[in-house]
Design a protein around this motif. Structure first.
Motif, PDB file in Angstrom:
ATOM      1  N   GLU A  16       0.868  -1.342   0.019  1.00  0.00           N
ATOM      2  CA  GLU A  16       0.143  -0.098   0.181  1.00  0.00           C
ATOM      3  C   GLU A  16       0.790   1.390   0.011  1.00  0.00           C
ATOM      4  O   GLU A  16       0.195   2.222  -0.144  1.00  0.00           O
ATOM      5  N   GLU A  17       2.253   1.215   0.170  1.00  0.00           N
ATOM      6  CA  GLU A  17       3.128   2.389   0.221  1.00  0.00           C
ATOM      7  C   GLU A  17       2.762   3.113  -1.028  1.00  0.00           C
ATOM      8  O   GLU A  17       2.483   2.353  -2.234  1.00  0.00           O
ATOM      9  N   THR A  18       2.943   4.417  -1.207  1.00  0.00           N
ATOM     10  CA  THR A  18       2.629   4.888  -2.475  1.00  0.00           C
ATOM     11  C   THR A  18       3.891   5.426  -3.233  1.00  0.00           C
ATOM     12  O   THR A  18       5.020   5.765  -2.487  1.00  0.00           O
ATOM     13  N   VAL A  19       3.942   5.551  -4.587  1.00  0.00           N
ATOM     14  CA  VAL A  19       4.835   6.083  -5.386  1.00  0.00           C
ATOM     15  C   VAL A  19       4.368   7.081  -6.328  1.00  0.00           C
ATOM     16  O   VAL A  19       3.339   6.995  -6.735  1.00  0.00           O
ATOM     17  N   LEU A  48       0.539  11.759  -9.824  1.00  0.00           N
ATOM     18  CA  LEU A  48      -0.193  11.126  -9.164  1.00  0.00           C
ATOM     19  C   LEU A  48       0.533  10.132  -8.050  1.00  0.00           C
ATOM     20  O   LEU A  48       1.633   9.583  -8.345  1.00  0.00           O
ATOM     21  N   GLN A  49       0.100   9.823  -6.732  1.00  0.00           N
ATOM     22  CA  GLN A  49       0.456   8.729  -6.002  1.00  0.00           C
ATOM     23  C   GLN A  49      -0.369   7.701  -6.095  1.00  0.00           C
ATOM     24  O   GLN A  49      -1.561   7.666  -6.040  1.00  0.00           O
ATOM     25  N   ALA A  50       0.333   6.705  -6.433  1.00  0.00           N
ATOM     26  CA  ALA A  50      -0.321   5.409  -6.703  1.00  0.00           C
ATOM     27  C   ALA A  50       0.422   4.329  -5.781  1.00  0.00           C
ATOM     28  O   ALA A  50       1.374   4.303  -5.349  1.00  0.00           O
ATOM     29  N   PRO A  51      -0.558   3.547  -5.381  1.00  0.00           N
ATOM     30  CA  PRO A  51      -0.038   2.411  -4.457  1.00  0.00           C
ATOM     31  C   PRO A  51       0.992   1.474  -5.352  1.00  0.00           C
ATOM     32  O   PRO A  51       0.776   1.282  -6.288  1.00  0.00           O
ATOM     33  N   LEU A  52       1.945   1.049  -4.417  1.00  0.00           N
ATOM     34  CA  LEU A  52       2.880   0.219  -5.155  1.00  0.00           C
ATOM     35  C   LEU A  52       2.525  -0.999  -6.047  1.00  0.00           C
ATOM     36  O   LEU A  52       3.026  -1.070  -7.278  1.00  0.00           O
ATOM     37  N   TYR A  53       1.437  -1.754  -5.407  1.00  0.00           N
ATOM     38  CA  TYR A  53       1.052  -2.902  -6.186  1.00  0.00           C
ATOM     39  C   TYR A  53       0.433  -2.304  -7.655  1.00  0.00           C
ATOM     40  O   TYR A  53       0.680  -3.150  -8.535  1.00  0.00           O
ATOM     41  N   LEU A  54      -0.307  -1.188  -7.462  1.00  0.00           N
ATOM     42  CA  LEU A  54      -0.652  -0.787  -8.824  1.00  0.00           C
ATOM     43  C   LEU A  54       0.270  -0.048  -9.809  1.00  0.00           C
ATOM     44  O   LEU A  54       0.305  -0.522 -10.892  1.00  0.00           O
ATOM     45  N   ALA A  55       1.441   0.525  -9.440  1.00  0.00           N
ATOM     46  CA  ALA A  55       2.297   1.150 -10.088  1.00  0.00           C
ATOM     47  C   ALA A  55       3.120  -0.055 -10.753  1.00  0.00           C
ATOM     48  O   ALA A  55       3.798  -0.351 -11.840  1.00  0.00           O
ATOM     49  N   ARG A  56       3.459  -1.179  -9.998  1.00  0.00           N
ATOM     50  CA  ARG A  56       4.033  -2.223 -10.367  1.00  0.00           C
ATOM     51  C   ARG A  56       3.484  -3.211 -11.719  1.00  0.00           C
ATOM     52  O   ARG A  56       4.215  -3.479 -12.377  1.00  0.00           O
ATOM     53  N   CYS A  67       7.851   6.435 -13.657  1.00  0.00           N
ATOM     54  CA  CYS A  67       7.709   6.488 -12.285  1.00  0.00           C
ATOM     55  C   CYS A  67       8.817   7.114 -11.815  1.00  0.00           C
ATOM     56  O   CYS A  67       9.990   6.704 -11.876  1.00  0.00           O
ATOM     57  N   PRO A  68       8.978   8.545 -11.520  1.00  0.00           N
ATOM     58  CA  PRO A  68      10.227   8.937 -10.903  1.00  0.00           C
ATOM     59  C   PRO A  68      10.465   8.512  -9.488  1.00  0.00           C
ATOM     60  O   PRO A  68       9.820   7.867  -8.872  1.00  0.00           O
ATOM     61  N   ILE A  69      11.699   9.002  -9.453  1.00  0.00           N
ATOM     62  CA  ILE A  69      12.109   8.463  -7.863  1.00  0.00           C
ATOM     63  C   ILE A  69      11.288   9.120  -6.604  1.00  0.00           C
ATOM     64  O   ILE A  69      11.142  10.344  -6.828  1.00  0.00           O
ATOM     65  N   PRO A  70      10.796   8.265  -5.868  1.00  0.00           N
ATOM     66  CA  PRO A  70       9.991   8.856  -4.635  1.00  0.00           C
ATOM     67  C   PRO A  70      10.895   9.883  -3.750  1.00  0.00           C
ATOM     68  O   PRO A  70      12.227   9.514  -3.785  1.00  0.00           O
ATOM     69  N   PHE A  99      10.663  -1.552   0.222  1.00  0.00           N
ATOM     70  CA  PHE A  99      10.338  -0.544  -0.795  1.00  0.00           C
ATOM     71  C   PHE A  99      11.234   0.087  -1.615  1.00  0.00           C
ATOM     72  O   PHE A  99      11.054   0.098  -3.149  1.00  0.00           O
ATOM     73  N   GLY A 100      12.409   0.085  -1.259  1.00  0.00           N
ATOM     74  CA  GLY A 100      13.708   0.633  -2.114  1.00  0.00           C
ATOM     75  C   GLY A 100      13.817  -0.235  -3.219  1.00  0.00           C
ATOM     76  O   GLY A 100      14.209   0.034  -4.267  1.00  0.00           O
ATOM     77  N   ILE A 101      13.860  -1.711  -2.911  1.00  0.00           N
ATOM     78  CA  ILE A 101      14.170  -2.658  -4.046  1.00  0.00           C
ATOM     79  C   ILE A 101      13.146  -2.692  -5.016  1.00  0.00           C
ATOM     80  O   ILE A 101      13.143  -2.645  -6.128  1.00  0.00           O
ATOM     81  N   GLU A 102      11.801  -2.596  -4.647  1.00  0.00           N
ATOM     82  CA  GLU A 102      10.608  -2.451  -5.549  1.00  0.00           C
ATOM     83  C   GLU A 102      10.837  -1.254  -6.368  1.00  0.00           C
ATOM     84  O   GLU A 102      10.390  -1.421  -7.448  1.00  0.00           O
ATOM     85  N   VAL A 103      11.113  -0.067  -5.816  1.00  0.00           N
ATOM     86  CA  VAL A 103      11.036   1.283  -6.558  1.00  0.00           C
ATOM     87  C   VAL A 103      12.082   1.045  -7.454  1.00  0.00           C
ATOM     88  O   VAL A 103      11.833   1.614  -8.768  1.00  0.00           O
ATOM     89  N   SER A 104      13.242   0.387  -7.117  1.00  0.00           N
ATOM     90  CA  SER A 104      14.437   0.277  -8.306  1.00  0.00           C
ATOM     91  C   SER A 104      14.018  -0.440  -9.386  1.00  0.00           C
ATOM     92  O   SER A 104      14.632  -0.287 -10.691  1.00  0.00           O
ATOM     93  N   LYS A 105      13.123  -1.276  -9.109  1.00  0.00           N
ATOM     94  CA  LYS A 105      12.539  -2.152 -10.409  1.00  0.00           C
ATOM     95  C   LYS A 105      11.508  -1.272 -11.288  1.00  0.00           C
ATOM     96  O   LYS A 105      11.488  -1.624 -12.373  1.00  0.00           O
ATOM     97  N   ILE A 106      10.578  -0.464 -10.543  1.00  0.00           N
ATOM     98  CA  ILE A 106       9.716   0.340 -11.561  1.00  0.00           C
ATOM     99  C   ILE A 106      10.392   1.698 -11.802  1.00  0.00           C
ATOM    100  O   ILE A 106       9.494   2.284 -12.683  1.00  0.00           O
ATOM    101  N   THR A 107      11.000   2.322 -11.135  1.00  0.00           N
ATOM    102  CA  THR A 107      11.489   3.597 -11.649  1.00  0.00           C
ATOM    103  C   THR A 107      11.934   3.694 -12.941  1.00  0.00           C
ATOM    104  O   THR A 107      12.726   3.050 -13.537  1.00  0.00           O
TER     105      THR A 107
END
Length: 187
Positions: A16-19, A48-56, A67-70, A99-107
């Motif tokens: 549910e964390e947002t990016v 917009l801020q989207a939940p991580l699962y949706l951005a993924r 997806c810019p860096i949060p 969260f950081g690992i997942e962000v690095s995959k989608i950014t």
């Protein structure tokens, strides 16, 4: 990909964390998907801020959004954290490493080495957490553990359990002692 448990509350909260996501085209009638949206139609460049699962899941449609860096992983924030990793308070981001690992995959900003940054922070904090966990005198346990990320809390409690096991072995209450499970984390 990190294994997730569908029924684990920590995994649910983590996803549910947002990016931030920025649309590269106009998108009509998408407002209901995002809590932070105010218009019915999203214009190109809307962020917009989207939940991580949706951005993924939206990663597959990279031509539609980026997806810019949060902010929590911005260069300024990384410099601040690297200057003194032992004083970081992860109370607001308990799933920081995951969260950081997942962000690095989608950014879409690949200039920043988020995994390298996470590794540096982990190395420094691991030594401090392990040292605190092996301290037989629990000083300010609650306050210290409350500031740790979820995976750091696991390491801390493992270290506490190991020192208790060691003390039992040293006093003769235990015949055999296994190597610390913490050593497996370093491999």
């Amino acid at each position: 990909m990190i294994e997730r448990n569908y029924y684990d509350i920590n995994d649910i909260l983590f996803l549910e964390e947002t990016v931030p996501i920025s649309f590269t085209i106009d998108v009509p009638l998408i407002e209901s998907l995002f809590k932070s949206s105010t218009n019915e139609d999203l214009k190109q460049g809307s962020v917009l801020q989207a939940p991580l699962y949706l951005a993924r899941e939206m990663k597959a449609m990279e031509q539609l959004f980026r997806c810019p860096i949060p902010d929590s992983f911005s260069l300024q924030q990384q410099c601040f954290m690297e200057s003194d990793p032992s004083n970081i308070d992860f109370k607001q981001i308990p799933y920081f490493y995951d969260f950081g690992i997942e962000v690095s995959k989608i950014t879409t900003d690949k200039k920043m080495d988020i995994p390298g940054f996470l590794r540096n922070i982990w190395k420094t904090r691991y030594l401090e957490i392990n040292k605190r966990g092996h301290n037989p005198q629990p000083l300010e346990d609650g306050a210290v553990v409350g500031r740790m990320a979820r995976c750091e809390q696991i390491v801390y409690h493992m270290a506490k359990a190991h020192i208790e096991e060691y003390n039992q072995w040293k006093s003769g209450k235990r015949k055999k002692m296994l190597a610390s499970p913490l050593s497996e984390l370093l491999n």
